[in-house]
Design an enzyme around this catalytic site. Sequence first.
Site, mmCIF file in Angstrom:
data_model
loop_
_atom_site.group_PDB
_atom_site.id
_atom_site.type_symbol
_atom_site.label_atom_id
_atom_site.label_comp_id
_atom_site.label_asym_id
_atom_site.label_seq_id
_atom_site.Cartn_x
_atom_site.Cartn_y
_atom_site.Cartn_z
ATOM 1 N N GLY B 74 -4.588 -0.713 2.491
ATOM 2 C CA GLY B 74 -3.708 -0.114 1.492
ATOM 3 C C GLY B 74 -4.364 1.055 0.778
ATOM 4 O O GLY B 74 -3.736 2.099 0.563
ATOM 5 N N THR B 75 -5.617 0.901 0.415
ATOM 6 C CA THR B 75 -6.318 1.970 -0.302
ATOM 7 C C THR B 75 -6.437 3.220 0.561
ATOM 8 O O THR B 75 -6.212 4.343 0.080
ATOM 9 C CB THR B 75 -7.705 1.472 -0.746
ATOM 10 N N ASN B 155 1.093 -5.390 -8.726
ATOM 11 C CA ASN B 155 0.180 -6.433 -8.254
ATOM 12 C C ASN B 155 -0.230 -7.409 -9.354
ATOM 13 O O ASN B 155 -0.556 -8.555 -9.073
ATOM 14 C CB ASN B 155 -1.072 -5.796 -7.652
ATOM 15 N N GLN B 190 2.392 -5.031 -2.286
ATOM 16 C CA GLN B 190 2.756 -6.339 -2.832
ATOM 17 C C GLN B 190 4.183 -6.717 -2.470
ATOM 18 O O GLN B 190 4.535 -7.887 -2.465
ATOM 19 C CB GLN B 190 2.602 -6.337 -4.367
ATOM 20 N N GLY B 211 -2.071 -5.144 5.594
ATOM 21 C CA GLY B 211 -2.012 -6.399 6.338
ATOM 22 C C GLY B 211 -2.391 -7.626 5.534
ATOM 23 O O GLY B 211 -1.791 -8.685 5.647
ATOM 24 N N THR B 248 -10.838 5.444 16.786
ATOM 25 C CA THR B 248 -10.245 4.495 17.734
ATOM 26 C C THR B 248 -9.404 3.472 16.990
ATOM 27 O O THR B 248 -9.839 2.929 15.974
ATOM 28 C CB THR B 248 -11.352 3.789 18.535
ATOM 29 N N CYS B 335 -13.533 -9.304 -19.392
ATOM 30 C CA CYS B 335 -14.761 -9.982 -18.984
ATOM 31 C C CYS B 335 -14.777 -10.288 -17.497
ATOM 32 O O CYS B 335 -15.803 -10.608 -16.936
ATOM 33 C CB CYS B 335 -14.940 -11.260 -19.783
#
Lengths: 218, 400
Positions: B74-75, B155, B190, B211, B248, B335
């Site tokens: 996705g990124t 998300n 998402q 995926g 590839t 945190c």
Amino acid sequence: MTSSQNSPDIVSRSGAQSWFYSDVVKDHFFNPRNFMQDESSYADAAMGLVGSPACGDAMKVWIKADPQTERITDCKWKTFGCGSAIASTSMMSVMVTENGGMTLDEARQLKPQHIMERLGGLPARKIHCSVLGDKALRSAINDWYRRVGRLDKVEEGYGRIIDQETKVTDKDIEHAVLDGADTLEKVQAKLKVGIGNPACIPEVEQLMRFYRAKYFGV
Amino acid sequence: MTYMRRIYLDHAATTPVHPAVLKKMLPFFTQVYGNPSSFHTPGLEAKKAVDAARKSIAEKLNAHSDEMVFCSGGTASDNLAVHGIFGVEKAHRGHVITSAVEHPAVLEPLQHLVKRGKIELTVLPVDKSGKILIKDLVAALRPDTVLVSIMYANNEIGTIQPIAEIGRALLRWRKEKSTPYPYFHTDACQAAGTLDLDVEKLHVDLLTLNGSKIYGPKGVGLLFVRRGTKLDPQIRGGGQERGLRSGTENVPGIIGLAAALELAQANKEKENARLSKLRDKLIAGLLAMPKTRLNGHPTDRLPNNVNVSFMDIEGEAAVLYLDAQGIYCSTGSACASSSLDPSHVILATGVSYEAAHGSLRFTLGHSTKSSDIDYVLKTIPDIIAKLRLMSPVNLDMKHF
């Protein structure tokens, strides 16, 4: 950093990095020692409070000490914070009361790194979560002296040195923020903090954030 | 070792690979291992399989095979969309509109372009539910707006954006101004398992899929690129994927992505209905606890997303205690991240820092059973009560 490689890690919300807590940290987090369950018999005890829920950590510490020996006989706490914040406060309460208790002067010397050592280390970016406990403790010690009328022993002091080069302390940063410095550049313009010693800048920025949250709610 | 119940409620982070998907992938590791670019039988076998996967995904999207660009996730797809648009000469400078709740895979490349002086960026605010307002978007449009990027479903809080409506508004603008701009990109990572992906209905020019959020493998994603949308490749080399993404092909990954999407879209209605019921049961149970609030939209949210803030406690501590009970979820607390700020998404909905620090996200999935929700609802009150007992904070709910 000491950490158990067998423990399950916690994945950050960004999914980018993960970290591990030591077994000692986990023990203190899951089985916290000395946390305050019933405040009714502590109404007259000395108390210190630092932080706020807005900035992510808040700690409240109560102490009782022997008026003759000035040794801490009891230390109770409450913490709003993550695993390392809770474990650090728990460990601190053990350290100041074990072996007959620290004297108030000894307890004033307690630093976050001493607590972290006893915890077996903390992941680097969790350290900021553990630096408030000792301040709450020092605040409670001041309160103890105030309550017994020993104002000569109340240390308002100049705070903790953040930058060894400029000797800038957290109090200086607090005042700079109160004076309207809302960016690192403006704080540096006032204090020259971190210019020769950039390693302290993350801590300066964290303090700025903390004080901005405390005073301005941003 | 004693048996501990394991309840995985972090499907928005990633999903396990579905056994049927894995089964379809396996031959492509050891038997059909050719390079699709090779001019011999093993190569041709691999090429045929990739072409079939491409065609299958194109059908699900109501698009053409030559509009599919396989990437490494996705990124990678989001980065190709953003950087690709601004790598093309004509559009090398301009204005972009996005939202305050986008994924970092979109926000970070955009901020990078802002820093480089290549674009001006309008970040649309969202309402309390996490939705942008179409009128805000239309008001932000400029003659030099080159790209609009709004995610399909969030998300963190699961809020679904009105993508088709945005798409129609942009079509009207283009028609009135007789311009091909702005291009419309949506990150559908998402949404892919649960929502309609018909690009003709959505009116998008670029759409990102991944995926690992839909029971497919990690390391494979897809960018739909509408015919006529010009992109500058970010990875150059052998010219695979019509030159837009050299390297590839990840043949098993591509097969897995196609199989996962097929499965997800085929079982969509049934699984959505099942998950929505479980989701609402979990939300109702959590909100019945004192001092809690729901983050995101009450109904226009992903069927598997629950995001609730527990006041007076810090999320990471709750995640750790739940982990010890075999319940795996996540938090928007500072945190638990590498920054000192809590979730930008939850803050963007106008929630206070205090509440954002105490947020927990549970994302349900195939494995989630009604008895799991019962177990969570049985386990969580004691944990929250213990953390609240340890906390010096006692906020007044009328301020939150």
